[in-house]
Structure formats: C-alpha cells, structure tokens
Design a protein around this motif. Structure first.
Motif, PDB file in Angstrom:
ATOM      1  N   UNK A  62      82.120   3.439  16.614  1.00  0.00           N
ATOM      2  CA  UNK A  62      83.235   3.698  15.195  1.00  0.00           C
ATOM      3  C   UNK A  62      83.304   2.285  15.384  1.00  0.00           C
ATOM      4  N   UNK A  63      82.138   1.663  16.079  1.00  0.00           N
ATOM      5  CA  UNK A  63      82.423   0.324  16.271  1.00  0.00           C
ATOM      6  C   UNK A  63      82.779  -0.366  17.153  1.00  0.00           C
ATOM      7  N   UNK A  64      82.629   0.716  18.530  1.00  0.00           N
ATOM      8  CA  UNK A  64      83.284  -0.031  19.842  1.00  0.00           C
ATOM      9  C   UNK A  64      82.108   0.805  20.824  1.00  0.00           C
ATOM     10  N   UNK A  65      80.992   1.501  20.608  1.00  0.00           N
ATOM     11  CA  UNK A  65      79.944   1.499  22.011  1.00  0.00           C
ATOM     12  C   UNK A  65      78.511   0.991  21.535  1.00  0.00           C
ATOM     13  N   UNK A  66      77.903   0.906  22.907  1.00  0.00           N
ATOM     14  CA  UNK A  66      77.274   0.347  22.827  1.00  0.00           C
ATOM     15  C   UNK A  66      75.682   1.157  22.881  1.00  0.00           C
ATOM     16  N   UNK A  67      74.454   1.391  22.293  1.00  0.00           N
ATOM     17  CA  UNK A  67      73.484   2.840  23.121  1.00  0.00           C
ATOM     18  C   UNK A  67      71.873   1.974  23.468  1.00  0.00           C
ATOM     19  N   UNK A  68      71.797   2.487  24.773  1.00  0.00           N
ATOM     20  CA  UNK A  68      70.986   1.750  25.536  1.00  0.00           C
ATOM     21  C   UNK A  68      70.061   2.562  25.389  1.00  0.00           C
ATOM     22  N   UNK A  69      69.041   2.107  26.433  1.00  0.00           N
ATOM     23  CA  UNK A  69      68.332   2.674  26.530  1.00  0.00           C
ATOM     24  C   UNK A  69      68.017   3.685  28.360  1.00  0.00           C
ATOM     25  N   UNK A  70      67.742   4.312  27.877  1.00  0.00           N
ATOM     26  CA  UNK A  70      68.188   5.094  29.606  1.00  0.00           C
ATOM     27  C   UNK A  70      67.915   4.707  30.495  1.00  0.00           C
ATOM     28  N   UNK A  71      68.472   4.312  31.829  1.00  0.00           N
ATOM     29  CA  UNK A  71      68.134   3.473  32.986  1.00  0.00           C
ATOM     30  C   UNK A  71      67.000   4.207  34.136  1.00  0.00           C
ATOM     31  N   UNK A  72      66.645   3.961  34.309  1.00  0.00           N
ATOM     32  CA  UNK A  72      65.110   4.269  35.205  1.00  0.00           C
ATOM     33  C   UNK A  72      65.034   4.129  36.304  1.00  0.00           C
ATOM     34  N   UNK A  73      65.139   5.063  36.767  1.00  0.00           N
ATOM     35  CA  UNK A  73      65.497   4.950  38.461  1.00  0.00           C
ATOM     36  C   UNK A  73      63.784   5.298  39.293  1.00  0.00           C
ATOM     37  N   UNK A  74      63.013   3.995  39.753  1.00  0.00           N
ATOM     38  CA  UNK A  74      61.939   4.334  39.908  1.00  0.00           C
ATOM     39  C   UNK A  74      61.297   4.260  40.859  1.00  0.00           C
ATOM     40  N   UNK A  75      61.991   4.497  41.831  1.00  0.00           N
ATOM     41  CA  UNK A  75      62.011   4.970  43.592  1.00  0.00           C
ATOM     42  C   UNK A  75      62.880   5.720  43.763  1.00  0.00           C
ATOM     43  N   UNK A  76      62.644   7.098  44.373  1.00  0.00           N
ATOM     44  CA  UNK A  76      63.712   7.626  45.192  1.00  0.00           C
ATOM     45  C   UNK A  76      63.244   8.623  45.821  1.00  0.00           C
ATOM     46  N   UNK A  77      64.314   8.937  46.559  1.00  0.00           N
ATOM     47  CA  UNK A  77      63.391  10.311  47.623  1.00  0.00           C
ATOM     48  C   UNK A  77      65.359  11.408  47.413  1.00  0.00           C
ATOM     49  N   UNK A  78      64.863  11.985  46.918  1.00  0.00           N
ATOM     50  CA  UNK A  78      65.880  13.507  47.020  1.00  0.00           C
ATOM     51  C   UNK A  78      66.334  13.650  48.106  1.00  0.00           C
ATOM     52  N   UNK A  79      66.006  14.367  49.153  1.00  0.00           N
ATOM     53  CA  UNK A  79      66.213  15.081  50.134  1.00  0.00           C
ATOM     54  C   UNK A  79      66.436  14.220  50.561  1.00  0.00           C
ATOM     55  N   UNK A  80      67.356  13.631  51.099  1.00  0.00           N
ATOM     56  CA  UNK A  80      68.712  12.971  51.466  1.00  0.00           C
ATOM     57  C   UNK A  80      69.739  12.474  50.819  1.00  0.00           C
ATOM     58  N   UNK A  81      69.563  13.379  49.540  1.00  0.00           N
ATOM     59  CA  UNK A  81      70.995  13.388  48.373  1.00  0.00           C
ATOM     60  C   UNK A  81      71.862  13.979  49.638  1.00  0.00           C
ATOM     61  N   UNK A  82      72.073  14.688  50.225  1.00  0.00           N
ATOM     62  CA  UNK A  82      73.493  15.096  50.150  1.00  0.00           C
ATOM     63  C   UNK A  82      74.287  14.638  52.429  1.00  0.00           C
ATOM     64  N   UNK A  83      73.384  12.701  52.338  1.00  0.00           N
ATOM     65  CA  UNK A  83      73.921  12.436  53.258  1.00  0.00           C
ATOM     66  C   UNK A  83      74.070  10.949  53.410  1.00  0.00           C
ATOM     67  N   UNK A  84      75.048  10.459  51.990  1.00  0.00           N
ATOM     68  CA  UNK A  84      75.303   9.726  51.918  1.00  0.00           C
ATOM     69  C   UNK A  84      76.811   9.212  52.660  1.00  0.00           C
ATOM     70  N   UNK A  85      76.071   8.003  53.020  1.00  0.00           N
ATOM     71  CA  UNK A  85      77.251   7.416  54.258  1.00  0.00           C
ATOM     72  C   UNK A  85      76.921   8.084  55.415  1.00  0.00           C
TER      73      UNK A  85
END
Length: 514
Positions: A62-85
């Motif tokens: 509808x002329x009001x949206x922008x399509x961009x390439x998906x963001x790339x998280x180039x470095x990550x460690x998933x095992x601490x996902x449950x420990x935020x903050x």
C-alpha cells in the motif's frame, strides 16, 4: 495478511505489491513490486505481477512499507539465551566464570537446549533477523543429543543458521597470563591446570556428527561451521584439524581474537607465542585465511590489521557486548580503510541482554564517534548497514546469495511499516534504520521465500506454548544456577588478579575511552 500458527502448506510464490525496496545504498524512489519464487527472489518491478502465479500469496504494501534484506547476526552464542539481564557488567575473564559454570547439576536436558535456542530464534525472527551464526558452547560437552537440540530448534523456527561447536581443549592456565603463577600457592593450583571436559579427538568426533547429520539440512538453510573458540584455547594440531574441516566443507572458522587487553598481554607471558599477538601467531601457523571470522578484534594493532586484510579474513564486530564487558572500542575505521569486511553480531544474550540486532546496528553507528575528533572518519549510516548485510553475508561465506535484494538472491527479507513515528517524517531512511529503528516496525519476516514471522509471532511453531514452557522450566532451574554461580565466586579473586595485572601492563595501544 494472515500468519497461521503451524502452517504446513507453504506458498511457493509471494508477491509484494507497492512496497519500497532497499536496493544498493537506499530505498527505491517509488513503490514497486517484488516477486518471490521460494527460495529465491524472482523479479522486481513491472515483471513481478506478470510472472506471478494465480495462487501466489499477495502481501500488499500500500505504498507504506519497506522491504529490506533480512538482518544477519554474524556472531552469536545461543546457550545463554535464557540468562538475559542476570549478571552485572564484568570483564570477560570474570564474566565467563558465571555465564557457564562447569557444574554437573546444570547439565541441560535436550529439551532445555531446544527451548533456550528457540528463545533466541523467536526474538530474532520477530525483529527481522533472518540469519545467525551460532558459535555454540555446549557445556559440559557437545554430545549428539545436544547438537540435535540446537539444530532442531533452528530447523523448526525457520531461521537460517550456521552452527559451530565452541569448545576449548586446553586448561585455563594455558588460556590466561599469570593464572598458573597466581594459583600456585592456593587450593586451586590443580584446578587451573585440569584438562578441558573433552579431548581433541572426542571433539572431532562431535564435528563429524554435526557435519554428517546437519550440514545442508532443511534444504541448505542449516549449515555447519567450525570454531577454535580462540587461538590460545586450543592446541595447534586441533586448530589445524578444524582448518582442514573448514576448507573441506567451504564453511567459516570462528576465532575470537584479542577481545580483551588480557588477551593482548598473554602473548608476552607464554613461550608458545614468542611475543607475537594472537593474530600474528595464527598467521605464522598458516591458519589465517579467507574462511576465518576474526571475532571482536578490539586490541589489534596496525600490523594485525594488515595480516587480516592480506588473508582475506572477515572481522565480526560486537559493539554492545564490548561495552557490557568493558572490553574496549574496536578500531572500525582502520579496518574499513584496509578493505576488511566487517560483520555485526549480538555475541550472546547475557552480554547484550537482548537477541536484538537493531541495538547492535545503532551502537555500531554511535560508539566510534568518540574515538576520533575528525568527524569525517565517523561511520556513516550506509557504512553500518553495509556491515550488517554485505559484511554478514561475507562472514557466512554467502556473499553472492545473501544480504541484498536482487533477482536470483535468496529471499531472506524483512518488511517494515513506514507509517510509524520512526519514519515520520521520512527524512533519511538509512539514518532512521540505524539510529531510530528498534524492531517494533517489522511486520513480516521471510526466510527462503517462506513467511516465518509476522504480527509478533512465528508461523511455524506455537510461540506462546514455547514461551510458557521455557518460563516454567528455567524458573525451576534457577536455584541450581544461583548455587553454581555462588560457588564460582570462590575463585573470583584469582581471575580478578589476572585482569588487574593485565590492565596495568603497557601493550603500546589503548582501546579504552578515558
């Protein structure tokens, strides 16, 4: 547009109509059309509607949206996902004592591993991140059921993921300066020299399983990579074996290098480095090449950067994590001046406190402004976005298929609503993406031509049920974690002395802001 949970009938074609597209260094000047024929982008502009099949899913912009390439998280460690903050800010060498204590009571079940991995995937996909490189440290070791749990979560969520096993195989005393000396007169003398939980031969068997079971799975959406964790954490034969695996399968090799000043000081205190930085040491071994992802690279000097550039390696910048852990500010401009590809990463949820690439993008656009009085050398918004997309694609070894919108590219896309306070008025879209966007304007996420998230939820899994289960499970596990972290405080003074001694050393460069 509807996003049914557990959708099984995948529409091969999706037609985005009247959307702005991010092409090159900015959005198209007027709304246009985009046809996706999964998994690829098929057409842009006037040809898109003509080539669309009658049963193509239509996503009206509808002329009001922008399509961009998906963001790339180039470095990550998933095992601490449950420990935020859950932890205060500490230097890396102290932080690591608490993020993954080696306590048998904390050995996770495969279901725990699946759920904590899924927590990150949910957050990434809902905010437009379509690709992740997960350098997974699976404590106490990467057994097949743990590997399966990580990859199954990524498979089920719909995200594109490259996964390696981040497992050191040398004792702590070999990884840090001064530690053996400091611990010699304490009850921790033997502990700092204790072998890693898994020997190199066993780790290589785990890699054999990872590659044979998961490399190329989910129609190529899932790939295996290799990780030495860091050069000081592994033996040369194990390092060489992983480089060979990387070359054989044409996948990245992850290597944390010179993240902290302590790591810079290490080369002066262990004979194996002969005074060489970790970058020089790796290059002299012939193990620094175009497959290498040099992670952090905060305490590098000009000679290190020349070696990285000559090798064709990619640097992965984690600015939020570097601030959270007080590691310092990476010399981004010096890298870009040398033509070194730079990607962006979250690092991990516990030292970013969100699995949120938008916060990383914003910080990359801001932190370097306090390192140089010459404002012409501060990063421009378009340079930061180039790191996000082109640098991330290069890191993943997919520079010709990811990170851009063009026919023949993989359809990994995110659609943002421009009719929001973030983009009102529409001043400079690049600047608004870098400095203003926080992920709340992402209304749809597509991976491999499949709509995998929209309206704040994933389409392929029951997001609410998974969150409920994770909330209950990790709350029940919290007492064990607190007990293990309390025990870790007993050894804290030894590691603090390591950090303090390193901080006082003169290494000829400074990456802290004073």
């Amino acid at each position: 547009m509807s996003f049914p949970v557990g959708e099984t009938a995948v529409t091969r074609q999706t037609l985005f109509t009247d959307v702005y597209l991010w092409i090159g260094a900015g959005p198209t000047r007027a709304p246009t059309d985009l046809l996706v024929d999964a998994p690829l982008i098929a057409a842009i502009g006037s040809d898109a509607r003509a080539l669309a099949a009658p049963d193509a899913r239509v996503v009206a912009g509808a002329g009001r949206h922008l399509v961009i390439p998906g963001l790339i998280n180039a470095h990550f460690h998933s095992p601490a996902n449950h420990l935020k903050g859950s932890l205060p800010s500490l230097p890396l060498e102290l932080f690591m004592l608490f993020e993954s204590p080696a306590d048998e009571a904390l050995r996770p079940t495969p279901r725990e591993i699946y759920l904590r991995t899924m927590l990150g995937a949910i957050e990434m996909l809902n905010h437009g991140t379509t690709s992740v490189q997960d350098d997974a440290f699976l404590m106490p070791g990467p057994e097949p059921d743990a590997i399966d749990a990580v990859l199954a979560a990524y498979a089920d969520s719909g995200i594109r993921a490259t996964v390696a096993l981040d497992q050191p195989e040398l004792p702590d005393a070999d990884k840090l300066p001064f530690l053996g000396e400091i611990a010699a007169a304490t009850s921790w003398r033997d502990a700092v020299h204790a072998p890693a939980p898994m020997a190199a031969a066993d780790l290589l068997n785990c890699y054999e399983y990872l590659f044979s079971r998961w490399h190329g799975a989910a129609d190529g959406r899932l790939r295996a990579a290799v990780s030495i964790s860091a050069p000081q954490r592994v033996s040369v034969p194990y390092f060489e074996a992983l480089v060979q695996l990387s070359h054989r399968h044409h996948t990245p090799l992850f290597a944390h290098m010179l993240e902290t000043k302590t790591q810079r000081v290490l080369s002066q205190h262990q004979a194996r480095f002969a005074g060489r930085s970790l970058v020089r040491y790796t290059a002299d071994l012939g193990l620094l090449d175009e497959h290498t992802n040099v992670i952090h690279a905060v305490w590098v000097d000009d000679a290190d950067l020349d070696l990285i550039a000559a090798a064709g390696s990619t640097v992965l910048h984690n600015p939020v994590s570097n601030l959270r852990l007080g590691s310092g500010v990476m010399p981004l401009r010096a890298m870009l001046d040398r033509g070194i590809p730079v990607g962006l990463g979250v690092d991990e949820a516990i030292c970013n406190d969100a699995v949120d690439m938008w916060s990383v993008v914003r910080m990359a656009g801001l932190i370097h402004n306090i390192t140089d009085p010459d404002s012409d050398r501060w990063p421009r918004a378009t340079e930061v976005l180039d790191c996000l997309w082109a640098g991330g694609a290069q890191a993943m070894g997919l520079p010709d298929t990811l990170g851009a919108i063009a026919p023949g590219r993989l359809a990994d896309l995110a659609m943002l609503d421009l009719h929001t306070p973030t983009f009102t008025p529409r001043n400079d879209v690049a600047g608004q993406l870098v400095y203003c966007e926080n992920g709340s304007d992402v209304v749809a996420t597509m991976v491999d031509g499949v709509l995998v998230a929209g309206a704040g939820r994933l389409t392929r899994v029951d997001q609410e049920a998974l969150l409920d289960e994770a909330r209950e499970l990790f709350a029940a596990r919290r007492p064990d974690l607190i007990e293990a972290q309390t025990a870790a405080r007993e050894v804290l003074p030894l590691y603090r002395e390591v950090v303090d001694r390193a901080a006082a050393a003169d290494v000829g460069i400074n990456r802290w802001v004073k």
